[in-house]
Design a protein around this motif. Sequence first.
Motif, PDB file in Angstrom:
ATOM      1  N   ARG A 263       0.813  -1.220   0.000  1.00 40.95           N
ATOM      2  CA  ARG A 263       0.000   0.000   0.000  1.00 40.95           C
ATOM      3  C   ARG A 263       0.844   1.267   0.000  1.00 40.95           C
ATOM      4  N   ASP A 264       1.859   1.312   0.861  1.00 43.47           N
ATOM      5  CA  ASP A 264       2.598   2.555   1.084  1.00 43.47           C
ATOM      6  C   ASP A 264       3.811   2.730   0.176  1.00 43.47           C
ATOM      7  N   GLU A 265       4.266   1.658  -0.445  1.00 36.75           N
ATOM      8  CA  GLU A 265       5.439   1.760  -1.309  1.00 36.75           C
ATOM      9  C   GLU A 265       5.085   1.484  -2.768  1.00 36.75           C
ATOM     10  N   VAL A 266       4.624   0.275  -3.039  1.00 34.25           N
ATOM     11  CA  VAL A 266       4.361  -0.106  -4.434  1.00 34.25           C
ATOM     12  C   VAL A 266       3.290   0.773  -5.063  1.00 34.25           C
ATOM     13  N   LEU A 267       2.163   0.949  -4.370  1.00 31.57           N
ATOM     14  CA  LEU A 267       1.075   1.729  -4.959  1.00 31.57           C
ATOM     15  C   LEU A 267       1.449   3.198  -5.127  1.00 31.57           C
ATOM     16  N   LYS A 268       2.190   3.748  -4.180  1.00 31.18           N
ATOM     17  CA  LYS A 268       2.582   5.152  -4.305  1.00 31.18           C
ATOM     18  C   LYS A 268       3.522   5.362  -5.487  1.00 31.18           C
ATOM     19  N   VAL A 269       4.444   4.432  -5.681  1.00 32.36           N
ATOM     20  CA  VAL A 269       5.343   4.529  -6.836  1.00 32.36           C
ATOM     21  C   VAL A 269       4.551   4.373  -8.129  1.00 32.36           C
ATOM     22  N   ARG A 270       3.618   3.436  -8.133  1.00 33.29           N
ATOM     23  CA  ARG A 270       2.810   3.216  -9.332  1.00 33.29           C
ATOM     24  C   ARG A 270       1.956   4.440  -9.648  1.00 33.29           C
ATOM     25  N   GLN A 298      -1.392  -0.143 -13.341  1.00 32.32           N
ATOM     26  CA  GLN A 298      -1.842   0.376 -12.052  1.00 32.32           C
ATOM     27  C   GLN A 298      -2.992  -0.464 -11.502  1.00 32.32           C
ATOM     28  N   SER A 299      -3.913  -0.870 -12.361  1.00 33.35           N
ATOM     29  CA  SER A 299      -5.022  -1.711 -11.908  1.00 33.35           C
ATOM     30  C   SER A 299      -4.514  -3.037 -11.353  1.00 33.35           C
ATOM     31  N   GLN A 300      -3.509  -3.600 -12.005  1.00 34.47           N
ATOM     32  CA  GLN A 300      -2.932  -4.854 -11.525  1.00 34.47           C
ATOM     33  C   GLN A 300      -2.274  -4.664 -10.162  1.00 34.47           C
ATOM     34  N   ALA A 301      -1.601  -3.531  -9.972  1.00 36.14           N
ATOM     35  CA  ALA A 301      -0.950  -3.252  -8.692  1.00 36.14           C
ATOM     36  C   ALA A 301      -1.978  -3.098  -7.578  1.00 36.14           C
ATOM     37  N   VAL A 302      -3.092  -2.450  -7.887  1.00 39.32           N
ATOM     38  CA  VAL A 302      -4.153  -2.287  -6.891  1.00 39.32           C
ATOM     39  C   VAL A 302      -4.743  -3.646  -6.520  1.00 39.32           C
ATOM     40  N   ALA A 303      -4.933  -4.513  -7.512  1.00 38.41           N
ATOM     41  CA  ALA A 303      -5.466  -5.853  -7.239  1.00 38.41           C
ATOM     42  C   ALA A 303      -4.540  -6.624  -6.303  1.00 38.41           C
ATOM     43  N   SER A 304      -3.237  -6.518  -6.525  1.00 39.37           N
ATOM     44  CA  SER A 304      -2.270  -7.200  -5.660  1.00 39.37           C
ATOM     45  C   SER A 304      -2.315  -6.640  -4.240  1.00 39.37           C
ATOM     46  N   ALA A 305      -2.498  -5.329  -4.119  1.00 41.75           N
ATOM     47  CA  ALA A 305      -2.582  -4.705  -2.797  1.00 41.75           C
ATOM     48  C   ALA A 305      -3.831  -5.170  -2.053  1.00 41.75           C
ATOM     49  N   ILE A 306      -4.925  -5.342  -2.774  1.00 38.42           N
ATOM     50  CA  ILE A 306      -6.166  -5.836  -2.156  1.00 38.42           C
ATOM     51  C   ILE A 306      -5.960  -7.252  -1.630  1.00 38.42           C
ATOM     52  N   GLU A 307      -5.299  -8.082  -2.410  1.00 41.83           N
ATOM     53  CA  GLU A 307      -5.049  -9.459  -1.982  1.00 41.83           C
ATOM     54  C   GLU A 307      -4.153  -9.504  -0.750  1.00 41.83           C
ATOM     55  N   ALA A 308      -3.179  -8.600  -0.686  1.00 42.15           N
ATOM     56  CA  ALA A 308      -2.310  -8.538   0.492  1.00 42.15           C
ATOM     57  C   ALA A 308      -3.097  -8.096   1.722  1.00 42.15           C
ATOM     58  N   GLN A 309      -4.002  -7.143   1.532  1.00 39.93           N
ATOM     59  CA  GLN A 309      -4.841  -6.682   2.635  1.00 39.93           C
ATOM     60  C   GLN A 309      -5.773  -7.797   3.101  1.00 39.93           C
ATOM     61  N   ARG A 310      -6.320  -8.536   2.155  1.00 41.73           N
ATOM     62  CA  ARG A 310      -7.167  -9.696   2.496  1.00 41.73           C
ATOM     63  C   ARG A 310      -6.394 -10.709   3.337  1.00 41.73           C
ATOM     64  N   ASP A 311      -5.170 -11.015   2.923  1.00 44.23           N
ATOM     65  CA  ASP A 311      -4.361 -11.987   3.656  1.00 44.23           C
ATOM     66  C   ASP A 311      -4.100 -11.525   5.086  1.00 44.23           C
ATOM     67  N   PHE A 312      -3.886 -10.219   5.253  1.00 46.93           N
ATOM     68  CA  PHE A 312      -3.656  -9.717   6.609  1.00 46.93           C
ATOM     69  C   PHE A 312      -4.879  -9.947   7.492  1.00 46.93           C
ATOM     70  N   TRP A 313      -6.061  -9.587   7.002  1.00 45.86           N
ATOM     71  CA  TRP A 313      -7.252  -9.706   7.842  1.00 45.86           C
ATOM     72  C   TRP A 313      -7.573 -11.161   8.167  1.00 45.86           C
ATOM     73  N   ILE A 314      -7.281 -12.067   7.243  1.00 43.44           N
ATOM     74  CA  ILE A 314      -7.478 -13.488   7.540  1.00 43.44           C
ATOM     75  C   ILE A 314      -6.474 -13.945   8.597  1.00 43.44           C
ATOM     76  N   ALA A 315      -5.215 -13.524   8.440  1.00 45.15           N
ATOM     77  CA  ALA A 315      -4.187 -13.880   9.421  1.00 45.15           C
ATOM     78  C   ALA A 315      -4.509 -13.285  10.785  1.00 45.15           C
ATOM     79  N   GLU A 316      -5.041 -12.073  10.792  1.00 47.10           N
ATOM     80  CA  GLU A 316      -5.408 -11.422  12.059  1.00 47.10           C
ATOM     81  C   GLU A 316      -6.529 -12.186  12.757  1.00 47.10           C
ATOM     82  N   THR A 317      -7.502 -12.658  11.987  1.00 50.60           N
ATOM     83  CA  THR A 317      -8.600 -13.440  12.560  1.00 50.60           C
ATOM     84  C   THR A 317      -8.087 -14.750  13.142  1.00 50.60           C
TER      85      THR A 317
END
Length: 347
Positions: A263-270, A298-317
């Motif tokens: 979110r903070d590195e890849v997407l900002k650069v993109r 850019q759309s592909q980068a956003v999709a990857s960021a969403i998947e990373a965010q999803r993985d975090f919330w599952i891991a947090e649960t």
Amino acid sequence: MVVSAQIAPAPAEKNWREANDAVGQFKRGHADILKWEKQNTPVVQPEASAAARLSLMSPEDAVRQAWLFHRGLVKPMNRIGAANVDLIAKGQWADVDPVWQRKVDDFGELLEVAAQGRKAWIQAVAARQVLKQHRDTLDAAEAGNELGRRMVSVGNWSKLQQAQVQLAQSSAQMNVRRAQHAATQAEATLIKTLGLTGVHSAVTLPDRLPDMPAQALSPQVLDARAEAIAAQLPRAEGMRNGANARLARQAYLASHALALSSRDEVLKVREFITEETVLHYNGMLKSVWDLLGEVSSQSQAVASAIEAQRDFWIAETDLQWVLQGGAPDSFVSLGGGGGEPAAAAGH
């Protein structure tokens, strides 16, 4: 910037130079023309669903719906009290005294149902988000293919050049189909998990996942909670829980770091690259193909960021569940689907 895929045929009587002069009247050239054409194309409104969809706008909604399906959980819910029930439903498991694991029968099942409902909701919301990004990528690819077709029609491009952009459109279309299937499956799993099969065929979900916390839980907090639950479990079960806690903790910390980096590195650069590409395009230093290609990237980068965010919330649960004595079958795998999920201890 949105790039449209629905394009009206170019007037046959205009030659390429006249068309190019017309393009110059728009700030972003071809891209804005394509956008204008889509916005001015009549839209057919979908028919309203005969049955109202169930609204699940938060993971708490999903958890409470899952509990309704498991009527036998009313007893443990009454035992722990409304305040603790609210904390669990809202995902604030750290504030629930682990002593309930020992004192209340079926407390473990209450947590398991909550965890499964929460994770199914996360998967469904993320799948819809990813689908939207792949559709945006397809829009850009279709726009590029249509522009290529027009270039061929006026003799400015060869069929080989058009074939290359046509291939990009075909690839984007395949990705949309995969994402659509994944979204449909995730929604079906959510409906089944909540006990709504045969009652609702679709549900209303938010457009995006909840925001991530800026900071992960500290090692000191995690250690204290692991010790607290271990004290409530029999020795053998406590040892298994300790092993699971280490796996859950590793997945949680790694997924948090990856999601923040995305979110903070890849997407900002993109985003910077996209903005610069637009400026260069406006200054005639980049072609429309460069611009459309960057929109797709850019759309592909956003999709990857969403998947990373999803993985975090599952891991947090999973982590919250384990630190209350739970035992997930496996833990989330990271790295873009490169491996199988890590199996939990005792499975």
